[in-house]
Design a protein around this motif. Structure first.
Motif, PDB file in Angstrom:
ATOM      1  N   LEU A  56       0.821  -1.210   0.000  1.00 53.19           N
ATOM      2  CA  LEU A  56       0.000   0.000   0.000  1.00 53.19           C
ATOM      3  C   LEU A  56       0.857   1.262   0.000  1.00 53.19           C
ATOM      4  N   ASP A  57       1.906   1.291   0.817  1.00 53.92           N
ATOM      5  CA  ASP A  57       2.783   2.460   0.877  1.00 53.92           C
ATOM      6  C   ASP A  57       3.422   2.750  -0.473  1.00 53.92           C
ATOM      7  N   GLN A  58       3.794   1.699  -1.205  1.00 56.16           N
ATOM      8  CA  GLN A  58       4.414   1.882  -2.515  1.00 56.16           C
ATOM      9  C   GLN A  58       3.426   2.493  -3.503  1.00 56.16           C
ATOM     10  N   VAL A  59       2.191   2.029  -3.458  1.00 51.91           N
ATOM     11  CA  VAL A  59       1.172   2.533  -4.377  1.00 51.91           C
ATOM     12  C   VAL A  59       0.870   4.000  -4.079  1.00 51.91           C
ATOM     13  N   GLY A  81     -12.255  10.013  -4.279  1.00 55.05           N
ATOM     14  CA  GLY A  81     -11.776   8.638  -4.291  1.00 55.05           C
ATOM     15  C   GLY A  81     -12.961   7.692  -4.215  1.00 55.05           C
ATOM     16  N   LEU A  82     -13.009   6.734  -5.119  1.00 53.54           N
ATOM     17  CA  LEU A  82     -14.124   5.796  -5.194  1.00 53.54           C
ATOM     18  C   LEU A  82     -13.666   4.413  -4.740  1.00 53.54           C
ATOM     19  N   ALA A  86     -10.759   5.592  -2.789  1.00 53.43           N
ATOM     20  CA  ALA A  86     -10.998   6.306  -1.533  1.00 53.43           C
ATOM     21  C   ALA A  86      -9.933   5.954  -0.506  1.00 53.43           C
ATOM     22  N   ARG A  87      -9.529   4.683  -0.484  1.00 56.07           N
ATOM     23  CA  ARG A  87      -8.500   4.276   0.478  1.00 56.07           C
ATOM     24  C   ARG A  87      -7.159   4.930   0.140  1.00 56.07           C
ATOM     25  N   ILE A  88      -6.823   4.981  -1.151  1.00 56.95           N
ATOM     26  CA  ILE A  88      -5.572   5.611  -1.562  1.00 56.95           C
ATOM     27  C   ILE A  88      -5.603   7.103  -1.237  1.00 56.95           C
ATOM     28  N   GLU A 171      -5.255  -6.841   0.437  1.00 55.43           N
ATOM     29  CA  GLU A 171      -4.492  -6.699   1.675  1.00 55.43           C
ATOM     30  C   GLU A 171      -4.366  -5.229   2.063  1.00 55.43           C
ATOM     31  N   GLY A 172      -4.131  -4.380   1.061  1.00 54.96           N
ATOM     32  CA  GLY A 172      -4.008  -2.954   1.322  1.00 54.96           C
ATOM     33  C   GLY A 172      -5.300  -2.360   1.864  1.00 54.96           C
ATOM     34  N   CYS A 173      -6.425  -2.776   1.276  1.00 51.31           N
ATOM     35  CA  CYS A 173      -7.722  -2.266   1.717  1.00 51.31           C
ATOM     36  C   CYS A 173      -8.073  -2.752   3.121  1.00 51.31           C
TER      37      CYS A 173
END
Length: 245
Positions: A56-59, A81-82, A86-88, A171-173
């Motif tokens: 997630l941090d990389q994205v 963010g959809l 939205a999470r990003i 996993e990121g979400c």
């Protein structure tokens, strides 16, 4: 109003839909007269289909870098963010990026991420299986929910996305929500539909962020924003922006 003079809005797409799919479907077309819309594709989507979704941090870092390259000096009036996007966007806000009013639409929240991740992976395995065995059925379901353009795009992405990349996305979400300062939280509007699951997400959200500003639209279904009422959706975005000025 010239293009370069229009205030800018950043848009981060949901899972299985790229920025160009939202454009072709005309989801935000009602905003284009007044705003310049900036779409950025996340890994494994659209222009970045061949790029695996990493940690997630990389994205989040990759999106921030792309903004610096493409939109250096842009003063965003708002960002949308959809779902996955939205999470990003939430992570970008937590890292101090100035992106105007952040509208987080359909942010999915979990009380027990480990259980949810297992359930989500099971659901995605079934989606991928049916996408290969009965693509006509999956396309029909996606089209009914999201409209013809986005329905076809979702089928295409679900078929093409690598399993490891999809696992990383989920996993990121399911990872813990970031810590926000009071100032960062004031710049965020959490948007949910009026379904029962939404209230479960809202309870989880307010436990983490007690002062969060949550908007519940009783007649609004997050998963159908592509298929109908796009003018109403854009009008809601404009009202939120006006209320933040």
């Amino acid at each position: 109003m010239e293009r370069q003079d229009k205030p800018a809005i950043l848009i981060l797409h949901p899972l299985f839909l790229a920025g160009e799919d939202l454009q072709k479907q005309g989801v935000f077309s009602a905003l284009e007269k007044r705003y310049r819309l900036v779409f950025i594709d996340l890994p494994s989507h659209g222009s970045k289909m061949g790029h695996a979704f990493g940690e997630l941090d990389q994205v989040v870092g990759a999106v921030a870098n792309e903004l610096m390259v493409r939109e250096a000096g842009t003063d965003f009036v708002a960002s949308i963010g959809l779902s996955l996007g939205a999470r990003i966007l939430l992570e970008l806000q937590a890292r101090g990026h100035e992106l105007g009013l952040c509208i987080l639409d359909g942010l999915v929240l979990f009380d027990d991420p480990r259980v949810t991740l297992k359930q989500s992976l099971g659901t995605m395995r079934r989606v991928r299986l049916f996408s290969k065995m009965a693509p006509w059925l999956v396309r029909w379901i996606f089209t009914k929910l999201y409209g013809p353009v986005c329905g076809a795009a979702m089928l295409r992405h679900s078929q093409a996305m690598e399993w490891k990349s999809l696992c990383k996305i989920l996993e990121g979400c399911c990872s813990p929500l970031p810590t926000l300062t009071a100032g960062q939280l004031r710049k965020i509007r959490f948007l949910f539909g009026g379904k029962e699951d939404s209230y479960k997400h809202i309870m989880t959200l307010t436990n983490k962020y007690p002062k969060a500003e949550v908007l519940v639209q009783e007649n609004y279904d997050h998963i159908q924003f592509c298929a109908n009422e796009t003018k109403d959706y854009c009008a809601l975005v404009e009202r939120l922006i006006a209320g933040n000025e």
